[in-house]
Scaffold this motif. Structure first.
Motif, short mmCIF file in Angstrom:
data_model
loop_
_atom_site.label_atom_id
_atom_site.label_comp_id
_atom_site.label_asym_id
_atom_site.label_seq_id
_atom_site.Cartn_x
_atom_site.Cartn_y
_atom_site.Cartn_z
N SER A 148 31.21 112.61 63.09
CA SER A 148 31.73 111.83 61.97
C SER A 148 33.24 111.68 62.07
CB SER A 148 31.38 112.51 60.65
OG SER A 148 32.08 113.74 60.52
N MET A 149 33.78 110.72 61.31
CA MET A 149 35.22 110.50 61.28
C MET A 149 35.94 111.74 60.76
SD MET A 149 37.35 107.42 59.41
CE MET A 149 36.77 107.84 57.77
N ASN A 150 35.33 112.42 59.78
CA ASN A 150 35.93 113.62 59.20
C ASN A 150 36.08 114.72 60.25
OD1 ASN A 150 36.88 115.29 57.01
ND2 ASN A 150 34.87 116.27 56.99
N THR A 151 35.03 114.91 61.05
CA THR A 151 35.07 115.92 62.11
C THR A 151 36.12 115.57 63.16
OG1 THR A 151 32.74 116.53 61.81
CG2 THR A 151 33.72 117.03 63.95
N ALA A 152 36.14 114.31 63.57
CA ALA A 152 37.11 113.85 64.57
C ALA A 152 38.54 114.04 64.07
CB ALA A 152 36.86 112.39 64.92
N ASP A 153 38.78 113.72 62.79
CA ASP A 153 40.12 113.86 62.22
C ASP A 153 40.57 115.33 62.19
OD1 ASP A 153 40.41 111.17 61.85
OD2 ASP A 153 39.86 111.18 59.73
N LYS A 154 39.65 116.21 61.83
CA LYS A 154 39.99 117.65 61.74
C LYS A 154 40.35 118.22 63.11
CE LYS A 154 37.38 118.93 57.58
NZ LYS A 154 36.26 119.73 57.05
N ILE A 155 39.57 117.85 64.13
CA ILE A 155 39.84 118.35 65.48
C ILE A 155 41.14 117.77 66.02
CG2 ILE A 155 39.02 118.35 67.88
CD1 ILE A 155 36.16 118.47 66.78
N THR A 156 41.36 116.46 65.78
CA THR A 156 42.58 115.80 66.26
C THR A 156 43.83 116.36 65.60
OG1 THR A 156 41.28 113.78 66.59
CG2 THR A 156 43.66 113.55 66.65
N SER A 157 43.69 116.85 64.36
CA SER A 157 44.84 117.43 63.67
C SER A 157 45.29 118.74 64.33
CB SER A 157 44.50 117.69 62.19
OG SER A 157 43.53 118.73 62.07
N ILE A 158 44.40 119.37 65.07
CA ILE A 158 44.74 120.62 65.78
C ILE A 158 45.10 120.34 67.23
CG2 ILE A 158 43.94 122.93 66.41
CD1 ILE A 158 44.21 122.39 63.37
N ILE A 159 44.27 119.54 67.89
CA ILE A 159 44.54 119.16 69.28
C ILE A 159 45.05 117.73 69.29
CG2 ILE A 159 43.58 118.90 71.60
CD1 ILE A 159 41.41 120.86 70.85
N SER A 160 46.32 117.58 69.36
CA SER A 160 46.92 116.25 69.31
C SER A 160 46.81 115.58 70.68
CB SER A 160 48.40 116.35 68.88
OG SER A 160 48.97 115.07 68.80
N HIS A 161 45.88 114.64 70.77
CA HIS A 161 45.67 113.92 72.03
C HIS A 161 45.32 112.48 71.70
CE1 HIS A 161 43.96 112.69 75.91
NE2 HIS A 161 44.57 113.73 76.44
N LYS A 162 45.99 111.54 72.30
CA LYS A 162 45.87 110.13 71.95
C LYS A 162 44.45 109.60 72.08
CE LYS A 162 47.94 105.61 72.93
NZ LYS A 162 48.90 104.87 73.77
N ASN A 163 43.76 109.96 73.15
CA ASN A 163 42.44 109.39 73.41
C ASN A 163 41.31 110.41 73.30
OD1 ASN A 163 43.55 106.79 74.08
ND2 ASN A 163 44.18 107.65 76.05
N LEU A 164 41.47 111.38 72.39
CA LEU A 164 40.46 112.43 72.26
C LEU A 164 39.14 111.86 71.73
CD1 LEU A 164 40.18 115.47 72.71
CD2 LEU A 164 40.75 115.81 70.30
N PHE A 165 39.22 110.90 70.81
CA PHE A 165 38.02 110.24 70.27
C PHE A 165 38.22 108.74 70.23
CE2 PHE A 165 37.88 114.49 68.36
CZ PHE A 165 36.56 114.85 68.52
#
Length: 427
Positions: A148-165
């Motif tokens: 989900s978008m919520n899960t992707a946002d939470k992970i991206t907030s910790i691992i900052s990577h441009k193309n993670l999702f």
């Protein structure tokens, strides 16, 4: 409130009627019958749901409207109803058309997700604790599954990577059809505001939402349908019967689940459609009326379908005997394991797995209804008959949905005439 005396009234009559009007107005205010012109759109909407929607509309419709209100209220709910202008609505519709507005968009992790996770210095457990995302979801990302978008946002907030999702299938904005659905709801609410004399006119009448794109109904052709039927032979008889019944009748999913055994006239090969089984989070599985009055209909089914229904009825009776006192007699043709009404989503979930197991074209259960209609039209059945079998309110609906199939049938008819005329020349 303003009251104007009729022409010719004496001062005494005016004073008497004025006092009466004042008392009546006060009673309306005390009992909540008077709607203040300063009421906000959100406040009026609550009244509209309570006094109209929840009493007059189907439960599933009310649930859908409340879902739409989750976006509408934050956008325009604070505005006084009488101050609501076309530009407020246009701004809201433009916002709905922006990228990233969909809250149900699934996101696909990049192929290097595991390597990026390792490089970040986080273990799966550490990332789970830091982000608040379950270990199962993180492992799902590692396996390349959508989240989900919520899960992707939470992970991206910790691992900052441009193309993670990246968005799955590129669907990040609402369709014009969905935006038009928001417009219709707002317009319905404001129409009530006009009728209840809160505002003089409906601002929605001066706004044109984005034009909904017309999509051709997805269906199987004759060869694909034959392959699907062949694959069904190895499947449980309950689902085999449900799919074949949908293909033969074009019934909606909820109508299939709503059928009672008493709705089948085995002697005359006739089926009566007069109810539907639906599901909503607040009510669970429940029985309701059909979608429209025209959806109540009686149609014929072929002898092969009657034979299959009889076979399935025998199997259901065996299951009932095996369940004993645990069997719930819902009188439904298609039931859950214990005999209770089946959740329509159960059919869709099973069908999705069935399609994957047999590597069949990627269609949804509802596309079986489209397949039935398309094959009937291709077979030369007139639109009026097809429309009646489908339970459409009028033939225009059928014509709009199955434009391509109608054009193909018309082309075939033209060549059929050519063959007839050429044969006559030779003779």
């Amino acid at each position: 409130m303003t009251w104007k005396p009729k022409q010719g009234m004496t001062q005494k009559q005016i004073d008497k009627e004025l006092n009466r009007q004042a008392v009546m107005f006060e009673e309306k205010c005390m009992t909540g019958q008077f709607l203040d012109g300063n009421i906000t759109f959100a406040e009026f909407t609550e009244r509209w749901f309570r006094d109209y929607a929840e009493k007059q509309l189907r439960s599933r419709t009310v649930t859908r409207y409340k879902e739409l209100m989750q976006r509408i209220t934050p956008a325009i709910g604070h505005i006084k109803v009488y101050k609501l202008q076309p530009h407020h609505l246009m701004e809201f519709y433009n916002n709905l058309g922006e990228d990233g507005i969909r809250i149900d968009t699934k996101y696909t992790p990049c192929k290097d997700f595991k390597d990026i996770l390792i490089a970040s210095g986080y273990t799966q457990k550490a990332l789970s604790e830091k982000s608040g995302v379950s270990l199962t979801a993180i492992r799902s990302c590692i396996n390349g599954n959508n989240v989900s978008m919520n899960t992707a946002d939470k992970i991206t907030s910790i691992i900052s990577h441009k193309n993670l999702f990246k968005p799955a299938n590129g669907k990040t904005k609402l369709s014009n059809k969905t935006i038009a659905e928001y417009h219709r709801l707002i317009s319905s609410i404001l129409t009530a505001a006009v009728q209840w004399q809160v505002i003089p006119s409906n601002p929605c009448n001066r706004v044109k939402p984005p034009k909904a794109e017309r999509k051709e109904a997805v269906s199987l052709d004759e060869v694909q349908a034959a392959e699907l039927i062949s694959c069904l032979q190895s499947e449980p008889i309950k689902y085999r019967t449900a799919v074949m019944l949908t293909l033969y009748t074009g019934l909606r999913r909820g109508e299939v689940c709503g059928l009672n055994w008493s709705d089948i006239d085995f002697k005359n090969s006739i089926i009566s459609i007069n109810k539907s089984v639906l599901y909503s989070a607040d009510r669970g599985v429940y029985e309701d009326t059909t979608k429209t009055k025209s959806s109540n209909r009686i149609i014929n089914i072929p002898s092969d379908m009657i034979k299959l229904l009889k076979q399935y009825q025998t199997e259901q009776m065996k299951q009932q005997l095996a369940m004993g006192d645990m069997w719930i007699d819902s009188s439904k043709i298609f039931t859950s394991t214990n005999g209770s009404m089946i959740n329509p989503d159960t059919l869709s979930t099973w069908f999705k797995g069935f399609i994957r197991r047999h590597n069949l074209p990627d269609i949804h259960y509802h596309n079986l209804r489209h397949t039935a209609a398309t094959l009937l039209i291709a077979g030369g059945v007139d639109i009026a008959t097809v429309s009646k079998r489908l339970g459409h309110a009028d033939r225009t609906t059928t014509l709009n949905i199955y434009t391509h199939a109608i054009k193909s049938a018309d082309k075939a008819a033209a060549y059929k005439l050519q063959d007839i005329f050429n044969h006559s020349k030779i003779s």
